[in-house]
Enzyme design. Structure first.
Site, PDB file in Angstrom:
ATOM      1  N   CYS A   1       8.575  51.702   5.794  1.00  0.00           N
ATOM      2  CA  CYS A   1       9.229  50.699   4.948  1.00  0.00           C
ATOM      3  C   CYS A   1       8.159  50.110   4.011  1.00  0.00           C
ATOM      4  CB  CYS A   1       9.841  49.621   5.827  1.00  0.00           C
ATOM      5  SG  CYS A   1      10.583  48.288   4.901  1.00  0.00           S
TER       6      CYS A   1
ATOM      7  N   ASP B   1       0.745  10.458   3.839  1.00  0.00           N
ATOM      8  CA  ASP B   1       1.341  11.352   4.819  1.00  0.00           C
ATOM      9  C   ASP B   1       0.262  12.213   5.470  1.00  0.00           C
ATOM     10  OD1 ASP B   1       3.353  12.319   6.286  1.00  0.00           O
ATOM     11  OD2 ASP B   1       4.213  13.596   4.732  1.00  0.00           O
TER      12      ASP B   1
ATOM     13  N   CYS C   1      13.402  44.839  10.260  1.00  0.00           N
ATOM     14  CA  CYS C   1      13.518  46.234   9.866  1.00  0.00           C
ATOM     15  C   CYS C   1      12.621  47.016  10.813  1.00  0.00           C
ATOM     16  CB  CYS C   1      13.063  46.437   8.424  1.00  0.00           C
ATOM     17  SG  CYS C   1      12.814  48.179   8.054  1.00  0.00           S
TER      18      CYS C   1
ATOM     19  N   CYS D   1      18.066  47.562   5.747  1.00  0.00           N
ATOM     20  CA  CYS D   1      16.904  47.027   5.047  1.00  0.00           C
ATOM     21  C   CYS D   1      17.044  47.226   3.536  1.00  0.00           C
ATOM     22  CB  CYS D   1      15.649  47.731   5.562  1.00  0.00           C
ATOM     23  SG  CYS D   1      14.175  47.248   4.654  1.00  0.00           S
TER      24      CYS D   1
ATOM     25  N   TYR E   1      -7.219   1.814   5.883  1.00  0.00           N
ATOM     26  CA  TYR E   1      -6.392   0.683   5.459  1.00  0.00           C
ATOM     27  C   TYR E   1      -6.374  -0.489   6.444  1.00  0.00           C
ATOM     28  CZ  TYR E   1      -3.267   3.853   8.028  1.00  0.00           C
ATOM     29  OH  TYR E   1      -2.737   4.719   8.951  1.00  0.00           O
TER      30      TYR E   1
ATOM     31  N   GLU F   1       0.866  -1.192   0.000  1.00  0.00           N
ATOM     32  CA  GLU F   1       0.000   0.000   0.000  1.00  0.00           C
ATOM     33  C   GLU F   1       0.891   1.226   0.000  1.00  0.00           C
ATOM     34  OE1 GLU F   1      -2.329  -0.312   3.565  1.00  0.00           O
ATOM     35  OE2 GLU F   1      -2.995  -2.323   3.034  1.00  0.00           O
TER      36      GLU F   1
ATOM     37  N   LYS G   1      10.692   3.986   2.931  1.00  0.00           N
ATOM     38  CA  LYS G   1      10.566   5.432   2.715  1.00  0.00           C
ATOM     39  C   LYS G   1      11.192   5.831   1.387  1.00  0.00           C
ATOM     40  CE  LYS G   1       8.964   7.160   6.675  1.00  0.00           C
ATOM     41  NZ  LYS G   1       9.187   8.340   7.393  1.00  0.00           N
TER      42      LYS G   1
ATOM     43  N   CYS H   1      14.254  49.948   2.515  1.00  0.00           N
ATOM     44  CA  CYS H   1      14.171  51.336   2.980  1.00  0.00           C
ATOM     45  C   CYS H   1      15.454  51.816   3.632  1.00  0.00           C
ATOM     46  CB  CYS H   1      13.007  51.486   3.960  1.00  0.00           C
ATOM     47  SG  CYS H   1      13.363  50.735   5.554  1.00  0.00           S
TER      48      CYS H   1
ATOM     49  N   LYS I   1       2.112   4.741   1.604  1.00  0.00           N
ATOM     50  CA  LYS I   1       2.131   5.303   2.955  1.00  0.00           C
ATOM     51  C   LYS I   1       1.699   6.763   2.847  1.00  0.00           C
ATOM     52  CE  LYS I   1       4.897   5.128   7.119  1.00  0.00           C
ATOM     53  NZ  LYS I   1       4.935   6.499   7.584  1.00  0.00           N
TER      54      LYS I   1
HETATM   55  S1  IVH Z   1      -0.605   0.254   8.647  1.00  0.00           S
HETATM   56  C1  IVH Z   1       0.953  -1.490  12.927  1.00  0.00           C
HETATM   57  N1  IVH Z   1      -0.895   1.385   6.334  1.00  0.00           N
HETATM   58  O1  IVH Z   1       2.162   5.090   9.048  1.00  0.00           O
HETATM   59  C2  IVH Z   1       0.910  -0.248  12.105  1.00  0.00           C
HETATM   60  N2  IVH Z   1      -0.038   2.712   8.097  1.00  0.00           N
HETATM   61  O2  IVH Z   1       4.405   4.135  11.036  1.00  0.00           O
HETATM   62  C3  IVH Z   1      -0.143  -0.356  11.069  1.00  0.00           C
HETATM   63  N3  IVH Z   1       0.403   5.045   7.469  1.00  0.00           N
HETATM   64  O3  IVH Z   1       0.678   5.264  12.199  1.00  0.00           O
HETATM   65  C4  IVH Z   1      -0.174   0.822  10.217  1.00  0.00           C
HETATM   66  N4  IVH Z   1      -0.254   4.879   5.363  1.00  0.00           N
HETATM   67  O4  IVH Z   1      -0.163   6.826  10.380  1.00  0.00           O
HETATM   68  C5  IVH Z   1      -0.495   1.546   7.606  1.00  0.00           C
HETATM   69  N5  IVH Z   1      -1.237   2.219   4.180  1.00  0.00           N
HETATM   70  C6  IVH Z   1      -0.857   2.400   5.452  1.00  0.00           C
HETATM   71  C7  IVH Z   1      -0.391   3.642   5.938  1.00  0.00           C
HETATM   72  C8  IVH Z   1       0.024   3.765   7.272  1.00  0.00           C
HETATM   73  C9  IVH Z   1       0.220   5.688   6.291  1.00  0.00           C
HETATM   74  C10 IVH Z   1       0.944   5.666   8.697  1.00  0.00           C
HETATM   75  C11 IVH Z   1       0.056   5.522   9.901  1.00  0.00           C
HETATM   76  C12 IVH Z   1       0.856   4.763  10.911  1.00  0.00           C
HETATM   77  C13 IVH Z   1       2.259   5.000  10.447  1.00  0.00           C
HETATM   78  C14 IVH Z   1       3.082   3.800  10.847  1.00  0.00           C
END
Ligand code: IVH
Length: 683
Positions: free
Chosen positions: A431, A118, A425, A407, A226, A114, A313, A410, A116
């Site tokens: 200014c 943000d 400033c 500045c 998720y 999946e 990451k 001015c 991740k």
């Molecule tokens: S599963 C046991 N799935 O990442 C942890 N987390 O470091 C299960 N996050 O706190 C988390 N996308 O805020 C999962 N597809 C995804 C995610 C996801 C973002 C974040 C979430 C979690 C952190 C884990």
């Protein structure tokens, strides 16, 4: 309408509207018009105001917000909310795969990959298909109950569509602010002269903790789900639980994929490393999960992380480019920001020409010099930053950067207060960017809302010496601005264009400046641009002191005594109002006819005449006495105890059960704070 009829109607409207909400937000296939939807919603709102005790927990009226949470209650999580271990390389992913294989003692397993997202992790509790609570992750064991705010997020079902395998379950996911909504919000803030927000994630987190759910409702948050959890472990695989969640009406991102082995995982990563920029949400990596739930159980957890999942990451994207020079920007408050002028370079889908260097300390820390090759990164933040200098390519021995002393706009000598990193400033009065910034703030949407004027016209009027401060706007005449020619400098093309104000625009400008004189006192106060006096603080001050004269007379202590106003704000107000130039502006604005006191008359009506109220409990927005005064000011009568003559019981939090029982037995309507407000406004 009888209680029974109302109950039926509320139930049908609630279900109907939730369904249309789903069709609109999730399926993108509305079957009724926005107008029809609004009509039915209004009908439901009215019924809920008349019969507050019948409002359902999954009422779509929660979507609009309105409830205020003073303090979020701490709730213990039913299942702990853990975080994931991070990996940054292919090798680390192979290591993870090795651990999974050894742990399971077989190579018969699959992964679900999946993205991740943000944002901010959230846990949603459902009982019998209805959303009960939305809780933040907190420390993993307990989090904050932010249910009222969560209910405003349109893609979170208040009631699910499909039958869940267990009566109670938890759905977990990520609340986020779509990039587009974030950019629009920042654009608006820029126009309103407010500080820019750094990135969507922090903005989401701040928004979820807001006390006023109505603001949250306007912030266009979204949520991807998720995880499904229940006591019975109802699903065999992560894949089938995701399928159920989607079917039940949750917003499940379709970007997940089943992968047979770690090499397929690597392909997924490769594909999304690029494509992720096209998504509506920011992503900072991917999550690899063992698909089979019994295998997940077999692998179990370490102290902090599951052994069956890991995150990979994405590398922060960086690019190397030449630092051509450093320029300095002066903000509305006089704060100086050094800006790196770069050879244009492509980074994460956009061309970067500039990066913030923040302040003198940062320049020193990086030891960056003109002509250096620098590495630029775009993290989650909107402004790219210089992370390091490539010393190996430094030619000769360029001189260290000498920070400017005066500045750039001015020429005033800069100051740096003790303990502050930023230079300022001090030429507050003349200014140009400071003066222009204040006028722009004054005309902005939340202040005087003079829409026909924008930063460009303001600059033109200033350059032509027609305005020197905000009060000069009110002496502008049609003749002065009609056909006015001025030049405009475009930073992106480095060129000047000629502009002029046409007759029609000139008429509109004069008309809207005149109309702005009607704006209420709190907006004028906000428009003055006193440091730290934002919209809410201005409203509180206006409400408390009622007039500018009273504020001018108030001591620092008296200002601090206003609820939720602290020393920093009070000191700033006192300093601002001590300056003769500011007082001159205030008196010119006053002479022009702007409102410098609240119009008490406006508040008095006869709307509640003939009605008797009992007020009980604690309220989020009013002190109890204040509420009683509002009732009296609007013609109503307030008594201390409930009798057959009582028409309404206005109930806050912590009202005694005896009062409620008595009101119920006499068939007296109970109003919560919001319904009371509606009664006052609509009746
Ligand atoms: S599963 C046991 N799935 O990442 C942890 N987390 O470091 C299960 N996050 O706190 C988390 N996308 O805020 C999962 N597809 C995804 C995610 C996801 C973002 C974040 C979430 C979690 C952190 C884990």
């Amino acid at each position: 309408m009888t209680q029974k009829q109302a109950k039926e109607k509320i139930k049908t409207l609630t279900e109907e509207l939730n369904y249309h909400n789903y069709l609109y937000y999730q399926e993108n296939k509305p079957v009724i018009s926005d107008y029809e939807f609004d009509q039915r919603l209004k009908r439901l709102e009215q019924l809920e105001a008349d019969f507050p005790e019948l409002k359902l927990p999954h009422s779509p009226t929660f979507r609009v917000g309105g409830d205020i949470t003073k303090e979020f209650e701490t709730v213990v999580h039913q299942y702990r909310m853990l975080s994931l271990g991070n990996t940054y390389s292919k090798e680390e992913l192979f290591d993870f795969d090795g651990r999974v294989k050894r742990g399971l003692g077989t190579d018969k397993y699959e992964y679900i990959c999946e993205l991740k997202f943000d944002g901010v992790a959230i846990s949603l509790r459902y009982e019998n298909g209805v959303l009960q609570k939305g809780i933040t992750r907190g420390d993993g064991t307990k989090g904050d109950d932010i249910t009222t705010n969560i209910k405003t997020i349109k893609t979170i079902p208040l009631e699910i569509k499909a039958n869940s395998p267990a009566n109670s379950f938890e759905a977990r996911g990520e609340v986020f602010m779509p990039k587009e909504a974030f950019n629009a919000l920042n654009l608006q803030r820029e126009r309103d002269g407010e500080a820019l927000l750094a990135n969507p994630r922090n903005t989401t987190s701040g928004t979820l903790k807001m006390q006023d759910s109505r603001i949250v409702a306007h912030r266009k948050l979204d949520c991807y789900i998720y995880t499904y959890l229940d006591d019975e472990n109802s699903f065999e695989t992560q894949e089938s639980s995701l399928e159920f969640l989607a079917e039940a009406g949750f917003n499940v991102s379709p970007t997940y994929r089943k992968c047979k082995n770690i090499n397929e995982v690597l392909n997924y990563i490769k594909e999304w490393e690029q494509k992720r920029h096209e998504l509506i949400v920011e992503t900072d990596g991917i999550v690899v999960k063992v698909n089979n739930i019994s295998q997940q159980e077999e692998l179990g957890f370490t102290a902090k992380n599951p052994r069956w999942a890991i995150s990979y990451k994405f590398k922060a994207e960086s690019a190397a480019t030449l630092l051509k020079g450093i320029t300095y920007q002066v903000g509305r408050t006089g704060a100086i920001t050094p800006v790196a002028e770069l050879n244009p370079v492509l980074l994460a889908g956009t061309t970067i020409k500039r990066a913030s260097l923040h302040n003198a300390n940062e320049i020193e820390r990086l030891d960056v010099r003109i002509g250096d090759t620098v590495n630029v990164e775009k993290g989650g933040d909107i402004i790219p930053k210089i992370t390091s200098v490539d010393l190996s390519t430094r030619k000769g021995n360029p001189a260290p950067v000498t920070y400017i002393r005066s500045c750039p706009e001015c020429n005033a000598e800069l100051i740096r207060k003790e303990g502050e990193v930023q230079h300022y400033c001090p030429n507050f009065q003349s200014c140009p960017p400071q003066v222009l910034g204040r006028i722009e703030h004054f005309i902005s949407r939340n202040a005087m809302n003079i829409e026909t004027l924008g930063p460009r016209t303001i600059k033109g009027l200033f350059d032509k010496e027609l305005i020197q401060n905000m009060s000069d706007l009110y002496s502008l005449t049609f003749e002065q601005i009609n056909d006015l020619q001025f030049e405009e400098f475009d930073e992106t093309t480095d060129s000047t264009t000629k502009r002029s104000i046409k007759e029609k625009t000139a008429t509109n400008i004069i008309r809207s400046i005149k109309a702005s004189k009607q704006q209420p006192f709190e907006r004028v106060l906000f428009g003055l641009g006193i440091r730290y006096v934002g919209k809410t603080v201005a409203e509180k001050l206006a409400d408390h002191f009622k007039s500018m004269d009273a504020i001018l007379k108030a001591s620092e202590e008296e200002i601090i005594n206003v609820h939720e106003i602290g020393e920093r704000i009070a000191e700033s107000i006192i300093i601002h109002l001590q300056q003769p130039e500011n007082l001159k502006i205030i008196s010119s604005l006053r002479a022009a006819g702007l409102n410098f006191e609240i119009e008490e008359k406006e508040r008095r009506t006869e709307r509640l005449s003939g009605l008797t109220f009992v007020v009980s409990g604690v309220f989020a927005n009013y002190r109890r006495e204040e509420l009683k005064n509002i009732i009296k000011d609007n013609g109503g009568k307030v008594t201390g105890s409930i009798s057959s003559k009582t028409n309404y019981l206005v109930a806050g939090e912590n009202m005694g059960p005896a009062k409620k029982e008595k009101a119920d037995s006499l068939g007296i309507r109970i109003l919560d704070e919001l319904s009371f407000k509606k009664l006052l406004e609509n009746d």
